[in-house]
Design a protein around this motif. Structure first.
Motif, PDB file in Angstrom:
ATOM      1  N   ARG A  42       1.235  -8.361  12.235  1.00 31.64           N
ATOM      2  CA  ARG A  42       2.335  -7.486  11.797  1.00 31.64           C
ATOM      3  C   ARG A  42       2.700  -6.468  12.876  1.00 31.64           C
ATOM      4  N   SER A  43       2.268  -6.718  14.111  1.00 30.61           N
ATOM      5  CA  SER A  43       2.559  -5.852  15.277  1.00 30.61           C
ATOM      6  C   SER A  43       2.054  -4.430  15.082  1.00 30.61           C
ATOM      7  N   ILE A  44       0.970  -4.291  14.353  1.00 28.97           N
ATOM      8  CA  ILE A  44       0.323  -2.978  14.218  1.00 28.97           C
ATOM      9  C   ILE A  44      -0.806  -2.914  15.256  1.00 28.97           C
ATOM     10  N   HIS A  45      -0.703  -1.942  16.150  1.00 23.37           N
ATOM     11  CA  HIS A  45      -1.719  -1.806  17.198  1.00 23.37           C
ATOM     12  C   HIS A  45      -3.063  -1.423  16.573  1.00 23.37           C
TER      13      HIS A  45
ATOM     14  N   MET B 280       0.801  -1.208   0.000  1.00 22.38           N
ATOM     15  CA  MET B 280       0.000   0.000   0.000  1.00 22.38           C
ATOM     16  C   MET B 280       0.841   1.269   0.000  1.00 22.38           C
ATOM     17  N   ASN B 281       1.997   1.151  -0.539  1.00 21.83           N
ATOM     18  CA  ASN B 281       2.859   2.295  -0.804  1.00 21.83           C
ATOM     19  C   ASN B 281       3.029   3.204   0.404  1.00 21.83           C
ATOM     20  N   LYS B 282       2.901   4.530   0.172  1.00 20.61           N
ATOM     21  CA  LYS B 282       3.223   5.475   1.241  1.00 20.61           C
ATOM     22  C   LYS B 282       2.254   5.405   2.421  1.00 20.61           C
ATOM     23  N   TRP B 283       1.023   4.920   2.181  1.00 21.76           N
ATOM     24  CA  TRP B 283       0.054   4.854   3.284  1.00 21.76           C
ATOM     25  C   TRP B 283       0.455   3.809   4.329  1.00 21.76           C
ATOM     26  N   GLY B 284       1.012   2.695   3.852  1.00 26.27           N
ATOM     27  CA  GLY B 284       1.334   1.606   4.774  1.00 26.27           C
ATOM     28  C   GLY B 284       2.696   1.732   5.418  1.00 26.27           C
ATOM     29  N   LYS B 285       3.528   2.533   4.875  1.00 24.93           N
ATOM     30  CA  LYS B 285       4.916   2.604   5.333  1.00 24.93           C
ATOM     31  C   LYS B 285       5.013   3.274   6.707  1.00 24.93           C
ATOM     32  N   GLY B 286       5.642   2.556   7.635  1.00 31.95           N
ATOM     33  CA  GLY B 286       5.882   3.145   8.953  1.00 31.95           C
ATOM     34  C   GLY B 286       4.668   3.214   9.848  1.00 31.95           C
ATOM     35  N   ILE B 287       3.552   2.578   9.437  1.00 34.58           N
ATOM     36  CA  ILE B 287       2.345   2.597  10.267  1.00 34.58           C
ATOM     37  C   ILE B 287       2.524   1.662  11.468  1.00 34.58           C
TER      38      ILE B 287
ATOM     39  N   LYS C 225     -11.336  -5.693   2.730  1.00 36.23           N
ATOM     40  CA  LYS C 225     -10.479  -6.727   2.137  1.00 36.23           C
ATOM     41  C   LYS C 225      -9.396  -6.115   1.250  1.00 36.23           C
ATOM     42  N   ASP C 226      -9.746  -4.976   0.619  1.00 36.85           N
ATOM     43  CA  ASP C 226      -8.785  -4.327  -0.281  1.00 36.85           C
ATOM     44  C   ASP C 226      -7.552  -3.856   0.485  1.00 36.85           C
ATOM     45  N   ILE C 227      -7.758  -3.446   1.747  1.00 38.41           N
ATOM     46  CA  ILE C 227      -6.638  -2.946   2.548  1.00 38.41           C
ATOM     47  C   ILE C 227      -5.660  -4.093   2.798  1.00 38.41           C
ATOM     48  N   GLN C 228      -6.217  -5.240   3.152  1.00 34.95           N
ATOM     49  CA  GLN C 228      -5.375  -6.395   3.433  1.00 34.95           C
ATOM     50  C   GLN C 228      -4.602  -6.828   2.184  1.00 34.95           C
ATOM     51  N   ARG C 229      -5.295  -6.779   1.057  1.00 34.22           N
ATOM     52  CA  ARG C 229      -4.654  -7.171  -0.197  1.00 34.22           C
ATOM     53  C   ARG C 229      -3.506  -6.217  -0.518  1.00 34.22           C
ATOM     54  N   MET C 230      -3.739  -4.919  -0.267  1.00 35.29           N
ATOM     55  CA  MET C 230      -2.686  -3.926  -0.549  1.00 35.29           C
ATOM     56  C   MET C 230      -1.491  -4.123   0.381  1.00 35.29           C
ATOM     57  N   LEU C 231      -1.779  -4.478   1.626  1.00 36.88           N
ATOM     58  CA  LEU C 231      -0.683  -4.688   2.575  1.00 36.88           C
ATOM     59  C   LEU C 231       0.132  -5.921   2.199  1.00 36.88           C
ATOM     60  N   HIS C 232      -0.527  -6.898   1.621  1.00 37.54           N
ATOM     61  CA  HIS C 232       0.155  -8.113   1.182  1.00 37.54           C
ATOM     62  C   HIS C 232       1.108  -7.830   0.036  1.00 37.54           C
ATOM     63  N   ALA C 233       0.745  -6.836  -0.776  1.00 38.77           N
ATOM     64  CA  ALA C 233       1.499  -6.580  -2.015  1.00 38.77           C
ATOM     65  C   ALA C 233       2.914  -6.091  -1.731  1.00 38.77           C
TER      66      ALA C 233
ATOM     67  N   HIS D 205       0.477   5.517  23.434  1.00 36.58           N
ATOM     68  CA  HIS D 205       1.315   4.516  22.764  1.00 36.58           C
ATOM     69  C   HIS D 205       2.602   5.120  22.206  1.00 36.58           C
ATOM     70  N   LYS D 206       2.864   6.359  22.586  1.00 39.96           N
ATOM     71  CA  LYS D 206       4.085   7.065  22.140  1.00 39.96           C
ATOM     72  C   LYS D 206       4.275   6.965  20.619  1.00 39.96           C
ATOM     73  N   LEU D 207       3.240   7.384  19.910  1.00 38.56           N
ATOM     74  CA  LEU D 207       3.238   7.299  18.448  1.00 38.56           C
ATOM     75  C   LEU D 207       3.385   8.685  17.840  1.00 38.56           C
ATOM     76  N   LYS D 208       4.080   8.744  16.719  1.00 42.63           N
ATOM     77  CA  LYS D 208       4.133   9.994  15.964  1.00 42.63           C
ATOM     78  C   LYS D 208       2.918  10.030  15.033  1.00 42.63           C
ATOM     79  N   LYS D 209       2.573  11.240  14.590  1.00 46.47           N
ATOM     80  CA  LYS D 209       1.352  11.391  13.787  1.00 46.47           C
ATOM     81  C   LYS D 209       1.335  10.477  12.561  1.00 46.47           C
ATOM     82  N   HIS D 210       2.467  10.439  11.848  1.00 49.20           N
ATOM     83  CA  HIS D 210       2.490   9.674  10.590  1.00 49.20           C
ATOM     84  C   HIS D 210       2.479   8.162  10.825  1.00 49.20           C
ATOM     85  N   GLU D 211       2.593   7.749  12.091  1.00 53.83           N
ATOM     86  CA  GLU D 211       2.585   6.313  12.389  1.00 53.83           C
ATOM     87  C   GLU D 211       1.173   5.788  12.640  1.00 53.83           C
ATOM     88  N   ILE D 212       0.181   6.696  12.620  1.00 57.63           N
ATOM     89  CA  ILE D 212      -1.217   6.293  12.851  1.00 57.63           C
ATOM     90  C   ILE D 212      -1.997   6.378  11.546  1.00 57.63           C
TER      91      ILE D 212
END
Ligand SMILES: [Mg+2]
Length: 258
Positions: free
Chosen positions: A39-42, A1-8, A250-258, A202-209
């Motif tokens: 994938r340890s994503i809260h 999912m390109n830039k959306w999934g990175k660092g989340i 389901k599309d989100i999961q598919r994009m994350l798989h890619a 959760h000590k998260l930065k904005k772009h990590e959510i």
């Protein structure tokens, strides 16, 4: 999912219309949540619902098959009680259901009918709202300089069979109109108090959510105000900067798989 999934590191999911409709889990919702956790994503659950207590919504989620701790659930009622408690506005005058008012009691805040003592008027969804209650709030607000805090100003909310019911917004509007005064704070979406709380806890930065929801007006605008990416579950809205539009979870999961 390109830039959306990175660092989340955390995904904040809207509930109604995103993870479930009424009492029906959306197809792929449980699988997506499990996939993110692997994938340890809260996963944090977000709702503007102010008619029910956090415990009641937690019980519904677990009954529907979601596995979570109660602190993984952010509700506008709970967030409003926490907000009022942090500022020390006590006692309060409440407009809302008994479940809504119980959130304030659980924070140790006292409810009072003594107009002069009130430090804050808190407003949630009240299906028994009446002219008499409006008159009472007017009397409270005119008697002292208390704050007015609303859970949200949602115009309406979906129920079974695609019907809509009036939300807290019309109640807030009536109070503002009668008191000739705008509310001081609106805690729920599209405002960012719940996201700020998540980031802090959760000590998260904005772009990590990542915010995932079905409403442009509340979910996407909250993400936009906060400055984090979002995914809109819809095929009808125009694409927003930092917002990915998908038709199904389901599309989100598919994009994350890619
Ligand atoms: Mg929704």
């Amino acid at each position: 999912m390109n830039k959306w999934g990175k660092g989340i590191k955390a995904a904040a999911f809207d509930l109604d219309g995103t993870l479930y409709f009424g009492n029906k889990v959306v197809e792929g919702a449980l699988e997506l949540v499990a996939f993110l956790k692997e994938r340890s994503i809260h996963v944090q659950y977000f709702t503007n619902n102010s008619g029910k207590s956090r415990q009641q919504i937690y019980d519904k989620l677990t009954a529907l098959g979601f596995e979570l701790k109660i602190d993984d659930l952010s509700t506008s009622a709970y967030a409003t009680a926490k907000f009022v408690k942090e500022r020390g506005w006590d006692p309060i005058y409440g407009v809302g259901s008994s479940a809504f008012l119980s959130e304030f009691s659980s924070f140790g805040l006292k409810l009072t009918n003594e107009h002069k003592l009130v430090k804050a008027v808190v407003i949630g969804l009240d299906v028994e709202f009446s002219y008499a209650k409006l008159a009472e709030v007017l009397a409270v607000v005119k008697k002292n300089k208390c704050k007015i805090v609303a859970c949200n100003v949602d115009a309406n909310y979906p129920v079974e069979n695609g019907n809509l019911m009036p939300g807290s917004g019309p109640i807030v509007s009536a109070i503002e109109n009668a008191c000739e005064k705008k509310v001081d704070y609106i805690i729920g979406k599209p405002n960012t108090y719940m996201l700020e709380d998540l980031a802090q806890e959760h000590k998260l930065k904005k772009h990590e959510i990542l915010v995932v929801g079905d409403s442009y007006a509340s979910d996407v605008r909250m993400a936009h105000h906060f400055g984090c990416p979002s995914i809109l579950i819809s095929g009808t809205h125009k694409k927003h900067k930092k917002t990915l539009v998908v038709r199904r979870l389901k599309d989100i999961q598919r994009m994350l798989h890619a």
